[in-house]
Design a protein around this motif. Structure first.
Motif, PDB file in Angstrom:
ATOM      1  N   ASP A  12      43.397 -14.937  51.796  1.00 32.18           N
ATOM      2  CA  ASP A  12      43.182 -13.813  50.871  1.00 32.18           C
ATOM      3  C   ASP A  12      44.476 -13.023  50.692  1.00 32.18           C
ATOM      4  O   ASP A  12      44.456 -11.878  50.289  1.00 32.18           O
ATOM      5  CB  ASP A  12      42.025 -12.915  51.331  1.00 32.18           C
ATOM      6  CG  ASP A  12      42.319 -12.194  52.636  1.00 32.18           C
ATOM      7  OD1 ASP A  12      43.329 -12.525  53.301  1.00 32.18           O
ATOM      8  OD2 ASP A  12      41.548 -11.285  53.000  1.00 32.18           O
ATOM      9  N   ASP A  65      27.883  -8.548  50.432  1.00 34.22           N
ATOM     10  CA  ASP A  65      29.150  -7.858  50.607  1.00 34.22           C
ATOM     11  C   ASP A  65      29.701  -8.071  52.026  1.00 34.22           C
ATOM     12  O   ASP A  65      30.211  -7.133  52.667  1.00 34.22           O
ATOM     13  CB  ASP A  65      28.956  -6.351  50.324  1.00 34.22           C
ATOM     14  CG  ASP A  65      30.254  -5.729  49.844  1.00 34.22           C
ATOM     15  OD1 ASP A  65      31.158  -6.488  49.455  1.00 34.22           O
ATOM     16  OD2 ASP A  65      30.362  -4.480  49.904  1.00 34.22           O
ATOM     17  N   THR A  91      25.476 -12.979  58.377  1.00 33.50           N
ATOM     18  CA  THR A  91      26.018 -12.558  57.079  1.00 33.50           C
ATOM     19  C   THR A  91      25.284 -11.310  56.594  1.00 33.50           C
ATOM     20  O   THR A  91      25.900 -10.322  56.185  1.00 33.50           O
ATOM     21  CB  THR A  91      25.843 -13.690  56.033  1.00 33.50           C
ATOM     22  OG1 THR A  91      26.377 -14.890  56.581  1.00 33.50           O
ATOM     23  CG2 THR A  91      26.553 -13.361  54.732  1.00 33.50           C
ATOM     24  N   THR A 145      29.677 -18.846  50.910  1.00 32.46           N
ATOM     25  CA  THR A 145      30.518 -17.909  50.155  1.00 32.46           C
ATOM     26  C   THR A 145      29.669 -17.116  49.161  1.00 32.46           C
ATOM     27  O   THR A 145      29.845 -15.906  48.995  1.00 32.46           O
ATOM     28  CB  THR A 145      31.649 -18.684  49.438  1.00 32.46           C
ATOM     29  OG1 THR A 145      32.484 -19.230  50.446  1.00 32.46           O
ATOM     30  CG2 THR A 145      32.472 -17.802  48.526  1.00 32.46           C
ATOM     31  N   ARG A 146      28.712 -17.812  48.526  1.00 30.88           N
ATOM     32  CA  ARG A 146      27.823 -17.123  47.580  1.00 30.88           C
ATOM     33  C   ARG A 146      26.991 -16.070  48.312  1.00 30.88           C
ATOM     34  O   ARG A 146      26.868 -14.931  47.860  1.00 30.88           O
ATOM     35  CB  ARG A 146      26.876 -18.139  46.935  1.00 30.88           C
ATOM     36  CG  ARG A 146      27.306 -18.579  45.550  1.00 30.88           C
ATOM     37  CD  ARG A 146      26.166 -19.215  44.763  1.00 30.88           C
ATOM     38  NE  ARG A 146      25.382 -20.177  45.512  1.00 30.88           N
ATOM     39  CZ  ARG A 146      25.677 -21.470  45.621  1.00 30.88           C
ATOM     40  NH1 ARG A 146      26.758 -21.951  45.047  1.00 30.88           N
ATOM     41  NH2 ARG A 146      24.906 -22.296  46.306  1.00 30.88           N
ATOM     42  N   ASN A 202      34.149 -12.593  54.250  1.00 35.10           N
ATOM     43  CA  ASN A 202      33.973 -14.047  54.152  1.00 35.10           C
ATOM     44  C   ASN A 202      34.940 -14.779  55.077  1.00 35.10           C
ATOM     45  O   ASN A 202      36.088 -15.046  54.714  1.00 35.10           O
ATOM     46  CB  ASN A 202      34.174 -14.493  52.695  1.00 35.10           C
ATOM     47  CG  ASN A 202      33.866 -15.968  52.519  1.00 35.10           C
ATOM     48  OD1 ASN A 202      33.562 -16.669  53.485  1.00 35.10           O
ATOM     49  ND2 ASN A 202      33.945 -16.449  51.292  1.00 35.10           N
ATOM     50  N   SER A 220      28.992 -12.971  49.206  1.00 32.45           N
ATOM     51  CA  SER A 220      29.224 -11.969  48.159  1.00 32.45           C
ATOM     52  C   SER A 220      27.940 -11.216  47.827  1.00 32.45           C
ATOM     53  O   SER A 220      27.986 -10.036  47.487  1.00 32.45           O
ATOM     54  CB  SER A 220      29.896 -12.581  46.923  1.00 32.45           C
ATOM     55  OG  SER A 220      29.061 -13.526  46.359  1.00 32.45           O
TER      56      SER A 220
END
Ligand SMILES: Cc1ncc(COP(=O)(O)O)c(C=O)c1O
Length: 385
Positions: free
Chosen positions: A36, A26, A336, A19-20, A29, A23
């Motif tokens: 969400d 961008d 990612t 998750t880190r 996720n 972000s």
């Protein structure tokens, strides 16, 4: 000064690490399993009403009476299971605390606990913190079924418990009546506990959710765990529960009391409102998730991933070996960064990291707009690998 050795035997959650990274780049996720989209309005209003009505002090340690009553009623209505709200129910800070409290209350150091594999990553640290010895039994591909002979062979006089997680994270498997019957038979034969973990019980697309406690002879050897988090899209509320025979509820409540004192009081009051929703809520909820499953699975298939269609829960454990020779962690990080879609590396769900080497897990508990964005990004994947 060093930290206690037990903390060095498990790592920080890989899911939160992904998750880190998501972000940082961008990325969409699809790693962490939280919705969400908003939770039901009636429950939000009920939480505000509870706070404004000054329900802000410690609740009864083992759960507000109104919520324990609602939990008992739910199990009667859905599973024809008699639950005594005063003697059998403990409200916890999510299924996470429930599982940890049950391990600490019922499992002695050195006891064996059977864990079907791949498995939800918390069971490893739960076992370590209780000093238990996990015994892993593989789900067989391609359909993630339990092999009866291997399951039988895993049980012995040292077996204290088996973890029964259905619908299953990360495979999406919903255990069949036959699989549950075999687990019940083996628990009775070996005098072992079935510890269930069913936060996805209302997300079923094929088959049925079964509560093993309702099998003949199982009520007195089942610890039933579930949670509010997924059914009402409120993973941040931290409310779950344990249903256990009164003799075990006592020790479980003691552990729960010393760990947390109790779950958040105003949210317990509001949770009871959710339990009163009619069948229409649950039907629509499952139908929405089925649409999202179908959408994401079509995208993944198009790109060349191989997977078994999830029968429940909101994950797809996908084999990417037709696309890439990279290992799971490298592939997940690459995807990612370069494609903009975050997933969880498969090795987080296996005791032997190499067994998860070809998998990544996608979560589809997202708004359609989020899934559309992910689909658009994923459409570039095949050309890039
Ligand atoms: C199988 C399983 N058990 C338990 C949990 C944790 O649930 P809770 O939010 O109630 O602690 C999760 C969350 O992802 C899960 O997948």
């Amino acid at each position: 000064m060093l930290a206690a050795r037990r903390t060095s035997t498990f790592t920080e959650s890989v899911i939160r690490e992904m998750t880190r990274i998501a972000s940082m780049y961008d990325a969409v996720n699809l790693a962490q399993g939280f919705p969400d989209f908003p939770m039901p309005d009636a429950m939000k209003q009920a939480a505000c009403t509870a706070i404004n009505g000054d329900i802000n002090q410690y609740a009864v340690t083992w759960g507000a009476p109104v919520l324990r009553q609602a939990i008992a009623e739910k199990y009667r209505r859905w599973y024809d299971m008699e639950v005594d709200p005063d003697r059998d129910v403990t409200v916890t800070c999510g299924a996470t605390e429930a599982m940890a409290s049950v391990f600490m209350a019922l499992v002695e150091p050195g006891d064996e606990v059977i864990v079907p594999e791949p498995f939800y990553e918390n069971y490893g640290p739960d076992a370590i913190l209780a000093g238990a010895h996990p015994v892993f039994v593989p789900f067989d591909r391609p359909d993630w079924t339990l092999d009866p002979d291997r399951l039988r062979a895993a049980f012995s006089s040292r077996t204290k418990a088996i973890i029964v997680n259905t619908p299953h994270n990360p495979t999406g498997r919903v255990l069949s009546r036959d699989e549950m019957s075999l687990i019940a038979e083996l628990c009775i034969e070996h005098d072992a506990w079935a510890i269930t973990d069913s936060p996805y019980e209302h997300m079923i697309y094929a088959g049925h959710h079964h509560e093993i406690s309702t099998w003949p002879g199982m009520r007195e050897r089942t610890i039933t765990i579930s949670s509010l988090s997924k059914t009402y899209s409120c993973t941040g509320w931290r409310i779950g529960w344990i249903i256990a025979p009164p003799a075990q509820t006592g020790p479980i409540r003691k552990v729960h009391d010393f760990l947390t004192v109790g779950a958040p009081a105003p949210l317990q009051a509001a949770a009871a409102v959710g339990f009163a929703f009619d069948a229409e809520y649950y039907n629509q909820f499952a139908a929405h998730y089925k649409d999202r499953r179908d959408f994401l699975c079509a995208v993944l298939k198009e790109q060349g991933f191989e997977f078994a269609m999830p029968e429940g829960a909101y994950f797809v454990l996908a084999d990417f070996s037709p696309l890439s020779d990279l290992d799971d962690v490298t592939f997940a990080k690459w995807m990612t960064q370069e494609i903009g879609v975050a997933t969880v590396p498969g090795s987080s769900f296996y005791s032997r990291k190499e067994d998860g080497r070809n998998f990544v897990r996608f979560a589809f508990c997202k708004k359609q707009a989020t899934l559309d964005d992910a689909a658009e990004r994923l459409s570039r994947l095949r050309a890039r690998v």
